[in-house]
Design an enzyme around this catalytic site. Structure first.
Site, PDB file in Angstrom:
ATOM      1  N   HIS A 180      72.043   9.652   1.590  1.00 49.50           N
ATOM      2  CA  HIS A 180      71.516  10.056   2.900  1.00 49.50           C
ATOM      3  C   HIS A 180      71.991   9.127   4.005  1.00 49.50           C
ATOM      4  O   HIS A 180      72.198   7.924   3.796  1.00 49.50           O
ATOM      5  CB  HIS A 180      69.991  10.182   2.888  1.00 49.50           C
ATOM      6  CG  HIS A 180      69.225   8.929   2.585  1.00 49.50           C
ATOM      7  ND1 HIS A 180      68.896   8.005   3.550  1.00 49.50           N
ATOM      8  CD2 HIS A 180      68.690   8.458   1.433  1.00 49.50           C
ATOM      9  CE1 HIS A 180      68.192   7.026   3.006  1.00 49.50           C
ATOM     10  NE2 HIS A 180      68.059   7.259   1.721  1.00 49.50           N
TER      11      HIS A 180
ATOM     12  N   ASP B  52      70.414   8.483   6.988  1.00 47.47           N
ATOM     13  CA  ASP B  52      69.417   7.826   7.825  1.00 47.47           C
ATOM     14  C   ASP B  52      68.818   6.589   7.172  1.00 47.47           C
ATOM     15  O   ASP B  52      68.882   6.404   5.953  1.00 47.47           O
ATOM     16  CB  ASP B  52      68.309   8.803   8.213  1.00 47.47           C
ATOM     17  CG  ASP B  52      67.550   9.343   7.008  1.00 47.47           C
ATOM     18  OD1 ASP B  52      68.189   9.657   5.992  1.00 47.47           O
ATOM     19  OD2 ASP B  52      66.303   9.457   7.084  1.00 47.47           O
TER      20      ASP B  52
ATOM     21  N   GLU C 289      66.320  12.029   5.365  1.00 47.46           N
ATOM     22  CA  GLU C 289      65.719  11.877   4.040  1.00 47.46           C
ATOM     23  C   GLU C 289      64.445  11.060   4.138  1.00 47.46           C
ATOM     24  O   GLU C 289      63.429  11.379   3.504  1.00 47.46           O
ATOM     25  CB  GLU C 289      66.721  11.198   3.094  1.00 47.46           C
ATOM     26  CG  GLU C 289      66.318  11.213   1.614  1.00 47.46           C
ATOM     27  CD  GLU C 289      65.466  10.031   1.194  1.00 47.46           C
ATOM     28  OE1 GLU C 289      64.944  10.044   0.065  1.00 47.46           O
ATOM     29  OE2 GLU C 289      65.298   9.081   1.990  1.00 47.46           O
ATOM     30  N   GLU C 290      64.502  10.025   4.951  1.00 47.25           N
ATOM     31  CA  GLU C 290      63.349   9.131   5.093  1.00 47.25           C
ATOM     32  C   GLU C 290      62.209   9.767   5.878  1.00 47.25           C
ATOM     33  O   GLU C 290      61.099   9.238   5.902  1.00 47.25           O
ATOM     34  CB  GLU C 290      63.774   7.826   5.784  1.00 47.25           C
ATOM     35  CG  GLU C 290      64.874   7.051   5.072  1.00 47.25           C
ATOM     36  CD  GLU C 290      64.399   6.361   3.802  1.00 47.25           C
ATOM     37  OE1 GLU C 290      63.268   6.628   3.365  1.00 47.25           O
ATOM     38  OE2 GLU C 290      65.182   5.563   3.245  1.00 47.25           O
TER      39      GLU C 290
ATOM     40  N   HIS D 230      63.278  -1.049   2.689  1.00 49.12           N
ATOM     41  CA  HIS D 230      62.296  -0.712   3.720  1.00 49.12           C
ATOM     42  C   HIS D 230      61.598  -1.954   4.279  1.00 49.12           C
ATOM     43  O   HIS D 230      60.550  -1.837   4.919  1.00 49.12           O
ATOM     44  CB  HIS D 230      61.252   0.294   3.214  1.00 49.12           C
ATOM     45  CG  HIS D 230      61.796   1.644   2.918  1.00 49.12           C
ATOM     46  ND1 HIS D 230      60.991   2.758   2.761  1.00 49.12           N
ATOM     47  CD2 HIS D 230      63.065   2.089   2.743  1.00 49.12           C
ATOM     48  CE1 HIS D 230      61.727   3.823   2.501  1.00 49.12           C
ATOM     49  NE2 HIS D 230      63.000   3.425   2.489  1.00 49.12           N
TER      50      HIS D 230
END
Length: 375
Positions: A77, A79, A140-141, A345
């Site tokens: 992904h 993002d 995706e996030e 994250h």
């Protein structure tokens, strides 16, 4: 021959391209260029318009040189989560970190780097491969929005590999949970907290009663539940008449998930009824679970490829969701691979240089071992 320095330089360059969810335009344009330069046919779909963003999924197609081999889809992904702007990567003792208070963005630019390096190695060296599709998803996030809006009818892949797990190299995710989200608004009655508290119905108290009677946390080995957001109240001298709660439940067994969500809903309703409050509840399934047979060619190739490189393969069930859930439930059996990212994250996010290189080598071994079932 894999050029170690080029792989690291590519990763360092990509993490410095801002691409927080819904702001992936620059990264998407870069991927169009990268894939086109490698000789792939490239297009961008209309997902951006569907999700209120400016960027769609990027899809590439590379014609294989061996028609006997399967068509495989390589997925990552575009993002990142926040804070993901102005990332400044540094290398300390063979590990890549963010220099400041941002994330590093290895989730998932490490995955993107692996895919680009794999494609380049296949094309420039003496490998045989079937058709290869590449999908770089957006948002995706933000709830797997890119994968959810991808036109799967235009894909021809027999199998897929997603590069989006923080496990060690050799981690092969073959099971993932379904996830439900829940939003609850409890409506009580306001009153002066000092003069007439008996005339009010405290919505926050109703919420506390509900939560104290609710099964949350690790329900069993397959199921979790959490209330993560509570908002309510206006002032200390006002009995709060409204409180909003948001939460989720997950399970690799969808029947268990249904039971857990029914339990949570019933507890909220009963707690409100006891004191004459009202409750509005919204819940929906974000994605379904998946379970892959260990004998599938993509799983077998991942296991044998690891062993051939001296890596210990581990078939793992995860509690997290990813694009893997969507691909599996849209008819493309896909594994999610551990790529060695740690503390994703968070500002402590990092990836070892050796992990990045080894993941590319491992991916090439998987592509090579797919021949056993098809050639």
């Amino acid at each position: 021959m894999l050029n170690r320095a080029e792989v690291i330089d590519k990763f360092i360059e990509l993490v410095q391209i801002d691409s927080e969810s819904r702001f992936e335009r620059q990264m998407a344009d870069r991927m169009k260029s990268e894939l086109s330069n490698l000789g792939l046919e490239v297009r961008e779909d209309d997902t951006g318009a569907r999700i209120g963003s400016y960027t769609g999924n990027i899809i590439g197609k590379l014609k294989g040189n061996n028609p006997k081999l399967p068509t495989i889809c390589l997925i990552a992904h575009l993002d990142t989560v926040v804070p993901g702007q102005n990332i400044k990567p540094i290398i300390k003792n063979g590990v890549i970190f963010s220099k400041g208070q941002t994330i590093l963005g290895a989730d998932d630019k490490a995955g993107i780097t692996v895919i680009l390096a794999t494609l380049e190695s296949l094309i420039k060296n003496d490998y045989y491969y079937g058709d290869i599709e590449v999908v770089f998803t957006v948002c995706e996030e933000a709830g797997l929005l890119g994968a959810k809006n991808l036109d799967f009818d235009r894909l021809e892949a027999d199998m897929g590999i997603v590069y989006d797990s923080d496990g060690e190299i050799g981690t092969i995710i073959t099971e993932g949970p379904a996830q439900d989200k829940i939003r609850v608004v409890i409506k009580g009655k306001s009153a002066h907290a000092g003069k007439d508290p008996h005339k009010g119905i405290n919505a926050i108290k109703v919420a506390s009663i509900a939560l104290s009677n609710m099964k949350l946390g690790q329900i069993d080995e397959e199921t979790t539940a959490n209330i993560g957001v509570i908002k309510g109240g206006k002032a200390t001298n006002i009995v709060p008449d409204r409180v909003e709660l948001k939460g989720e439940a997950r399970s690799r067994d969808e029947e268990k998930l249904d039971i857990q969500m029914t339990h949570m809903i019933n507890i909220f309703k009963k707690s409100a009824e006891k004191v004459g409050a009202e409750v509005d509840i919204e819940n929906n399934r974000l994605f379904s679970a998946f379970h892959l047979n260990s004998k599938l060619p993509v799983v077998q190739a991942a296991v044998s490829g690891a062993k051939r490189l001296g890596i210990d393969p581990k078939l793992v069930a995860t509690g997290g969701g990813s694009d893997t859930n969507i691909f599996n439930n849209r008819g493309i059996p896909a594994i999610n691979m551990g790529i060695g990212v740690k503390d994703n994250h968070t500002p402590k996010e990092n990836i070892g240089v050796d992990n990045l290189i080894q993941t590319v080598e491992y991916n090439l071994a998987i592509m090579e071992d797919l021949k056993k079932d098809y050639a």
